[in-house]
Write a protein that holds these residues in place. Structure first.
Motif, PDB file in Angstrom:
ATOM      1  N   UNK A 152     -29.315  19.141 -24.571  1.00  0.00           N
ATOM      2  CA  UNK A 152     -29.807  20.461 -24.979  1.00  0.00           C
ATOM      3  C   UNK A 152     -30.187  21.304 -23.766  1.00  0.00           C
ATOM      4  N   UNK A 153     -30.766  20.664 -22.752  1.00  0.00           N
ATOM      5  CA  UNK A 153     -31.250  21.397 -21.583  1.00  0.00           C
ATOM      6  C   UNK A 153     -30.232  21.479 -20.442  1.00  0.00           C
ATOM      7  N   UNK A 154     -29.313  20.487 -20.346  1.00  0.00           N
ATOM      8  CA  UNK A 154     -28.408  20.450 -19.199  1.00  0.00           C
ATOM      9  C   UNK A 154     -26.941  20.224 -19.574  1.00  0.00           C
ATOM     10  N   UNK A 155     -26.644  20.255 -20.857  1.00  0.00           N
ATOM     11  CA  UNK A 155     -25.304  19.897 -21.318  1.00  0.00           C
ATOM     12  C   UNK A 155     -24.192  20.709 -20.714  1.00  0.00           C
ATOM     13  N   UNK A 156     -24.430  21.996 -20.433  1.00  0.00           N
ATOM     14  CA  UNK A 156     -23.370  22.851 -19.904  1.00  0.00           C
ATOM     15  C   UNK A 156     -22.953  22.471 -18.494  1.00  0.00           C
ATOM     16  N   UNK A 157     -23.796  21.691 -17.804  1.00  0.00           N
ATOM     17  CA  UNK A 157     -23.458  21.297 -16.434  1.00  0.00           C
ATOM     18  C   UNK A 157     -23.094  19.815 -16.310  1.00  0.00           C
ATOM     19  N   UNK A 158     -23.124  19.097 -17.429  1.00  0.00           N
ATOM     20  CA  UNK A 158     -22.797  17.668 -17.385  1.00  0.00           C
ATOM     21  C   UNK A 158     -21.281  17.479 -17.397  1.00  0.00           C
ATOM     22  N   UNK A 159     -20.772  16.878 -16.347  1.00  0.00           N
ATOM     23  CA  UNK A 159     -19.343  16.606 -16.254  1.00  0.00           C
ATOM     24  C   UNK A 159     -18.965  15.372 -17.061  1.00  0.00           C
ATOM     25  N   UNK A 160     -19.786  14.320 -16.953  1.00  0.00           N
ATOM     26  CA  UNK A 160     -19.435  13.066 -17.618  1.00  0.00           C
ATOM     27  C   UNK A 160     -20.670  12.263 -17.975  1.00  0.00           C
ATOM     28  N   UNK A 161     -20.483  11.367 -18.925  1.00  0.00           N
ATOM     29  CA  UNK A 161     -21.467  10.350 -19.275  1.00  0.00           C
ATOM     30  C   UNK A 161     -20.811   9.002 -19.015  1.00  0.00           C
ATOM     31  N   UNK A 162     -21.488   8.145 -18.257  1.00  0.00           N
ATOM     32  CA  UNK A 162     -20.946   6.826 -17.977  1.00  0.00           C
ATOM     33  C   UNK A 162     -21.868   5.771 -18.572  1.00  0.00           C
ATOM     34  N   UNK A 163     -21.277   4.850 -19.304  1.00  0.00           N
ATOM     35  CA  UNK A 163     -22.055   3.827 -19.996  1.00  0.00           C
ATOM     36  C   UNK A 163     -21.259   2.526 -20.036  1.00  0.00           C
ATOM     37  N   UNK A 164     -21.945   1.409 -19.874  1.00  0.00           N
ATOM     38  CA  UNK A 164     -21.297   0.101 -19.994  1.00  0.00           C
ATOM     39  C   UNK A 164     -21.088  -0.250 -21.467  1.00  0.00           C
ATOM     40  N   UNK A 165     -19.957  -0.890 -21.750  1.00  0.00           N
ATOM     41  CA  UNK A 165     -19.725  -1.356 -23.114  1.00  0.00           C
ATOM     42  C   UNK A 165     -20.846  -2.272 -23.572  1.00  0.00           C
ATOM     43  N   UNK A 166     -21.284  -3.142 -22.710  1.00  0.00           N
ATOM     44  CA  UNK A 166     -22.511  -3.923 -22.832  1.00  0.00           C
ATOM     45  C   UNK A 166     -23.072  -4.041 -21.423  1.00  0.00           C
ATOM     46  N   UNK A 167     -24.358  -3.806 -21.247  1.00  0.00           N
ATOM     47  CA  UNK A 167     -24.952  -3.941 -19.925  1.00  0.00           C
ATOM     48  C   UNK A 167     -24.997  -5.417 -19.532  1.00  0.00           C
ATOM     49  N   UNK A 168     -24.351  -5.743 -18.421  1.00  0.00           N
ATOM     50  CA  UNK A 168     -24.324  -7.118 -17.944  1.00  0.00           C
ATOM     51  C   UNK A 168     -25.495  -7.436 -17.042  1.00  0.00           C
ATOM     52  N   UNK A 169     -25.541  -6.789 -15.869  1.00  0.00           N
ATOM     53  CA  UNK A 169     -26.630  -6.998 -14.926  1.00  0.00           C
ATOM     54  C   UNK A 169     -27.971  -6.626 -15.564  1.00  0.00           C
ATOM     55  N   UNK A 170     -27.948  -5.681 -16.488  1.00  0.00           N
ATOM     56  CA  UNK A 170     -29.166  -5.258 -17.177  1.00  0.00           C
ATOM     57  C   UNK A 170     -29.715  -6.293 -18.139  1.00  0.00           C
ATOM     58  N   UNK A 171     -28.964  -7.359 -18.418  1.00  0.00           N
ATOM     59  CA  UNK A 171     -29.483  -8.425 -19.265  1.00  0.00           C
ATOM     60  C   UNK A 171     -28.798  -8.571 -20.607  1.00  0.00           C
ATOM     61  N   UNK A 172     -27.502  -8.244 -20.671  1.00  0.00           N
ATOM     62  CA  UNK A 172     -26.720  -8.298 -21.923  1.00  0.00           C
ATOM     63  C   UNK A 172     -27.388  -7.411 -22.976  1.00  0.00           C
ATOM     64  N   UNK A 173     -27.494  -6.144 -22.631  1.00  0.00           N
ATOM     65  CA  UNK A 173     -28.063  -5.144 -23.529  1.00  0.00           C
ATOM     66  C   UNK A 173     -26.930  -4.446 -24.274  1.00  0.00           C
ATOM     67  N   UNK A 174     -26.991  -4.504 -25.595  1.00  0.00           N
ATOM     68  CA  UNK A 174     -25.909  -4.012 -26.451  1.00  0.00           C
ATOM     69  C   UNK A 174     -26.277  -2.633 -26.996  1.00  0.00           C
ATOM     70  N   UNK A 175     -25.407  -1.641 -26.842  1.00  0.00           N
ATOM     71  CA  UNK A 175     -25.714  -0.314 -27.391  1.00  0.00           C
ATOM     72  C   UNK A 175     -25.658  -0.324 -28.912  1.00  0.00           C
ATOM     73  N   UNK A 176     -26.503   0.480 -29.528  1.00  0.00           N
ATOM     74  CA  UNK A 176     -26.447   0.600 -30.980  1.00  0.00           C
ATOM     75  C   UNK A 176     -25.254   1.481 -31.365  1.00  0.00           C
ATOM     76  N   UNK A 177     -24.671   1.260 -32.534  1.00  0.00           N
ATOM     77  CA  UNK A 177     -23.575   2.121 -32.973  1.00  0.00           C
ATOM     78  C   UNK A 177     -23.975   3.591 -33.017  1.00  0.00           C
ATOM     79  N   UNK A 178     -25.212   3.864 -33.450  1.00  0.00           N
ATOM     80  CA  UNK A 178     -25.695   5.247 -33.522  1.00  0.00           C
ATOM     81  C   UNK A 178     -25.712   5.888 -32.137  1.00  0.00           C
TER      82      UNK A 178
END
Length: 379
Positions: free
Chosen positions: A165-191
């Protein structure tokens, strides 16, 4: 000259490997339940893999990307077929960090914007832009800091929406791991994943799925994000792609327009690397290793879920995080030195990380299960 001392090393020197086992210079045998950070996807020294590399060595091992290389075309075709991304293009490089660097650069070329959104707990590599979107201040040098890189909380949809909402017009990309590995096997929610995709589409931002550790069949899907039914603009891969031979890749949506010189690499997609990567895909397909990853991962989870000192098990396929009620270092050392089993840790010190080869067998998993049971029972 000495080696630059940046790695804390176990006092073990492996000199031979076969399947899911290693042997050190003293002849001691070890079970590999970590695969060198999820790199060993089809087991050490798989005979078909060795044959493909030997055959290629007798032909040509390297020439630059200024000439035709039919192995690159074969690799792209097979990767598209097995992953379900046949209409995407492939750019080949040497590592996961390099894949992410090129993905971030390509996104910025595409929409002309400069900011990148990443998430708490993330790890995307140690090079310039990749480390800037990695949530570990200890490895981010002053030269890597920039206001262009915006961190948002993992699985926090409300904060995600506020950033856009505040910075979307300047965001080129969003980068996200399918599952965080080094972070401790953190799984994103479908939502969470679905909302990221919606906001990227709304604000003309590029969605980059980092599948460097969570890809190549490890989670029971070829890429972890495919379980959630979303389609990224760019997918990055490496680690299990070459089963130990350095190679990385960027899968690119057809909406991106290529031009000569836009991206480039000296060693990326060389003949030996492609031979290794083709062999990996052939073995994954012919030995049904994606199904085996889910089958064996489920078996491990069921066998250990009631063991003492385990708080939770985070798992997709053979990407497993075992959360303990204490620092996992003591357990990991006991598994290694008392039972000769390699496992991994994570930035969450309580999480034991398990990343065996995708062709692991029940007899080998039972060795790990029995050893873990003994170690945890004795605590």
């Amino acid at each position: 000259m000495n080696l630059f001392n940046v790695y804390p090393l176990f006092n073990i020197n492996p000199v031979k490997a076969k399947g899911s086992f290693l042997w050190d210079d003293k002849g001691e045998k070890y079970l590999d339940f970590y695969g060198g950070h999820a790199v060993i996807s089809i087991g050490h020294n798989h005979p078909y893999y060795q044959e493909k590399l030997r055959d290629q060595l007798e032909k040509i091992s390297f020439y630059s990307n200024s000439v035709q290389n039919e192995l690159q075309t074969e690799l792209a075709s097979k990767l598209g077929e097995i992953s379900g991304y046949e209409d995407y293009d492939l750019f080949l490089c040497n590592s996961g960090a390099e894949a992410n660097e090129n993905a971030l650069k390509l996104a910025s070329f595409h929409n002309g914007k400069s900011k990148v959104l990443y998430f708490s707990g993330s790890f995307h590599g140690r090079t310039s832009a990749a480390v800037s979107v990695t949530d570990n201040p200890k490895i981010v040098a002053p030269v890597n800091y920039s206001e262009r890189f915006i961190k948002s909380e993992w699985n926090n949809v409300e904060q995600l929406e506020e950033v856009f909402r505040t910075q979307g017009d300047s965001i080129s990309s969003v980068i996200i791991e399918g599952i965080q590995g080094v972070g401790g096997i953190m799984i994103p929610t479908p939502e969470f994943l679905s909302r990221i995709k919606e906001l990227c589409d709304q604000y003309n931002a590029i969605l980059i799925l980092d599948e460097v550790q969570s890809g190549y069949g490890r989670t029971g899907y070829f890429f972890a994000h495919q379980e959630f039914g979303i389609q990224p603009d760019i997918i990055t891969t490496a680690k299990g792609m070459g089963n130990g031979f350095p190679i990385g890749g960027v899968l690119i949506h057809p909406k991106f327009e290529a031009s000569h010189g836009l991206l480039g690499t000296t060693f990326g997609g060389n003949h030996l690397a492609c031979a290794a990567a083709i062999a990996v895909l052939d073995v994954i397909r012919d030995e049904s290793l994606i199904d085996n990853a889910e089958h064996m991962g489920s078996y491990i989870e069921k066998e250990i879920e009631d063991l003492p000192h385990i708080i939770s098990i985070r798992r997709k396929g053979l990407m497993i995080g075992i959360e303990l009620d204490r620092d996992c270092a003591e357990v990991r050392k006991s598994l290694l030195y008392d039972h000769h089993i390699f496992t991994g840790n994570s930035n969450d010190k309580t999480v034991l990380r398990i990343l065996p080869a995708l062709n692991i067998r029940k007899e080998e998993t039972n060795l790990f299960i029995d050893a873990l049971r003994e170690v945890l029972t004795k605590l």
